[in-house]
Scaffold this active site. Sequence first.
Site, PDB file in Angstrom:
ATOM      1  N   TYR A  44       0.819  -1.211   0.000  1.00  0.00           N
ATOM      2  CA  TYR A  44       0.000   0.000   0.000  1.00  0.00           C
ATOM      3  C   TYR A  44       0.854   1.263   0.000  1.00  0.00           C
ATOM      4  O   TYR A  44       0.363   2.334  -0.373  1.00  0.00           O
ATOM      5  CB  TYR A  44      -0.996  -0.031   1.160  1.00  0.00           C
ATOM      6  CG  TYR A  44      -2.237  -0.796   0.768  1.00  0.00           C
ATOM      7  CD1 TYR A  44      -3.241  -0.203   0.014  1.00  0.00           C
ATOM      8  CD2 TYR A  44      -2.373  -2.139   1.089  1.00  0.00           C
ATOM      9  CE1 TYR A  44      -4.360  -0.912  -0.394  1.00  0.00           C
ATOM     10  CE2 TYR A  44      -3.491  -2.863   0.688  1.00  0.00           C
ATOM     11  CZ  TYR A  44      -4.482  -2.238  -0.063  1.00  0.00           C
ATOM     12  OH  TYR A  44      -5.586  -2.946  -0.482  1.00  0.00           O
ATOM     13  N   HIS A 104      -5.504  -3.071   6.898  1.00  0.00           N
ATOM     14  CA  HIS A 104      -4.796  -3.952   5.962  1.00  0.00           C
ATOM     15  C   HIS A 104      -3.654  -4.715   6.643  1.00  0.00           C
ATOM     16  O   HIS A 104      -2.954  -5.489   5.989  1.00  0.00           O
ATOM     17  CB  HIS A 104      -4.246  -3.154   4.776  1.00  0.00           C
ATOM     18  CG  HIS A 104      -5.306  -2.725   3.804  1.00  0.00           C
ATOM     19  ND1 HIS A 104      -6.090  -3.630   3.135  1.00  0.00           N
ATOM     20  CD2 HIS A 104      -5.706  -1.490   3.396  1.00  0.00           C
ATOM     21  CE1 HIS A 104      -6.939  -2.977   2.346  1.00  0.00           C
ATOM     22  NE2 HIS A 104      -6.726  -1.677   2.496  1.00  0.00           N
TER      23      HIS A 104
END
Length: 722
Positions: free
Chosen positions: A253, A404
């Site tokens: 990410y 996440h």
Amino acid sequence: MRSRIILGTLISLTLANAQGAERATGPVLISASSASQIGAQSQQYPLFQQELERARNEVEAAIQAGIDVPTPKDPGGGYTHEQHKRNYKSIYQAGLLYRITGEQKYADFVRRLLLAYVDLCPKLGPHPAAANQTAGRLFWQSLNDSVWLVHAAQGYDAVRDVVSAQDRQVIDEKVFRVMAKFLSDDSPEVFNRIHNHATWANAAVGMTGYVLRERELVDKALLGLDRSGKAGFLKQLDLLFSPDGYYTEGPYYQRYALLPFVIFAQAIQNNQPERKIFEYRDGIVLKAIRTTVQLTYDGYFFPLNDAMPDKSLKTDELYQAVATAYQVTGDPALLSIAQWQGRVVLAPEGFAVARDIAAGKAKPFAFASQLLRDGPQGDQGALAILRAPSQTLVMKNTAQGMGHGHFDKLNWLLYDSGNAIVTDYGSARFLNIQAKEGGRYLRENESWAKQTIAHNTLVVNERSHFDCNLKTAEQNAPKQLFFAGQGATQLSTAEMSRAYPGVTFRRTLAQLTIPGYESPLVIDVLRAKSETPAQFDLPLHYSGHLIDVAMTVKSNVAARPVLGRDHGYQHLWVDAVGAPSSEKNYVTWLNDGRFYTYRTVPPSGAEMIFAESGANDPSFNLRREPVLIQRVANATNVTFVSLLEPHGRHDGANEMTVGSQSGVRALRHTRTADSEVVHIELENGKSVILAIADAADGNATHSVNIAGRALTWQGHVGRFDL
């Protein structure tokens, strides 16, 4: 309140001053003069010429196919989803092609395509395929709408001054203001978050504000909806990156979030240079770009947390980031990354990269061992990267990483000779494949991929760290105790408490370079203490085919039982259970013509479980991957000591094998009053002693007696080659 008004006013006045009357419609996100000048020179520089031709071919194909702006209905991978992605890419590319070539047909195509959105955007409500994310309008989640607007704003900016006043007004009002309002005022729960979704929304709205000369939109993007500075782009820069440029959600990410950070920072620099955005927070944007590059092996990102293993530096985010960083810094090492990528961006900064590569200015990028602190203040653990010429070891001692993040404190990975050897599953997802839940994260992402047993770290009583409670996990980060990233002994030590009630565990991973060995040996020492008796499991997920098992095993030939019921154990088939002893304590596997021997010092009563992922998977969502699990039951204190040794070669084509047998004769472990001592006895008669003191700081003197020889060292680590 008064300070908030002053801050907002200063930004507004600065922006107004930068926008003179002559810039009422001209490009503000790209230099029109620079873009037009590079068109005539592009043929001199192959990388840029290739990019120009690629964009031409794609846009010409889009023009030939005709305008297609469907009513949204599909999730990721579906027709309408993919068509709107193609459209924003076409708007972006065609706008830049117009500025570079001056060919009016590209500007006309952008205008016609956006006019089609004029008829669509004002009518849209929540997307019909929305699931567990905030619903978008054009896409199933609003994140994708932000991505659409970031790209469309750049393409529109490039042609806006040649669009008629009438068309410009309607496109401004019914496409860009509609989308900007949806992503900001109508979506405060996203826009004001500290999260990559908010970063994309901030960038989209802020860039739209620059293009439309809407000061209020820019202020909101920079400072949050109430313009207090408690949210918005600047706060994202403050809280999402550590002082070393490490992004809280992990490498995958970091790559994804990098584009809005970089492209919006570039827009801020173009329109408000007095903000010195590339100097903000000690140059955090540029640090983040360099750190992103460091978070790779052979160009591919370490697949930590929710991650896809096939993501590399060859992505749009990194093409732009490398070009922007080079434009700002002139660092020739970045040119070597662009060479590896084989791509540049279709913009003046991409042209500069291609030009200077052609001029031979590239220098090697220094991939190095380093400790990347986590957390806004750098006090929430760290990611330890140990690099040798043929090997990279990664130790994940970081904070949780928000939604996440995975429950895998003190996890590790190993790469050797070009391959992932000790692996991380990453995420359970088939991105943009409609047949697999519309490309969303699968339920197995929660039931397997995030669970502790899916990683290479300690599991207690078959429960994941923090019992999978995200809030608790966010409040408790590991302690990075020691790091040494140079020389023949590179090493990281970290400690974790509160992952389980009453349990503390400490782990040291060391990379030992030994003369005559092509790759370093890896030593793993994990010591756990529990206030009550518990079961301890230490998994090792590896890539390769087992060729030698030096212990007695009981194989499950007729039927494979499932290892457990929950916390990921329900997804493991048990192939066999072994009983390691002090002499028969290793396995060897083969990976891409290279042998790897994993040797342990088995604790009392230990067993070795040979398992494979894929159980309880009726939809075939999981990859079948092997794992070795060292298990000790009913203990309060346990120390797992392991050694991973790369060795030998196998050439199947030429039917040649060398060095298939381990070069280690024995592995022993001694616990002294204040140290862990690992004794590696080599087949050549030599030995290596690694001594690890409990005290991780200071220079206290420690000693141990090995085979009648007194060995003394200062500090946390001592190494003795005998």
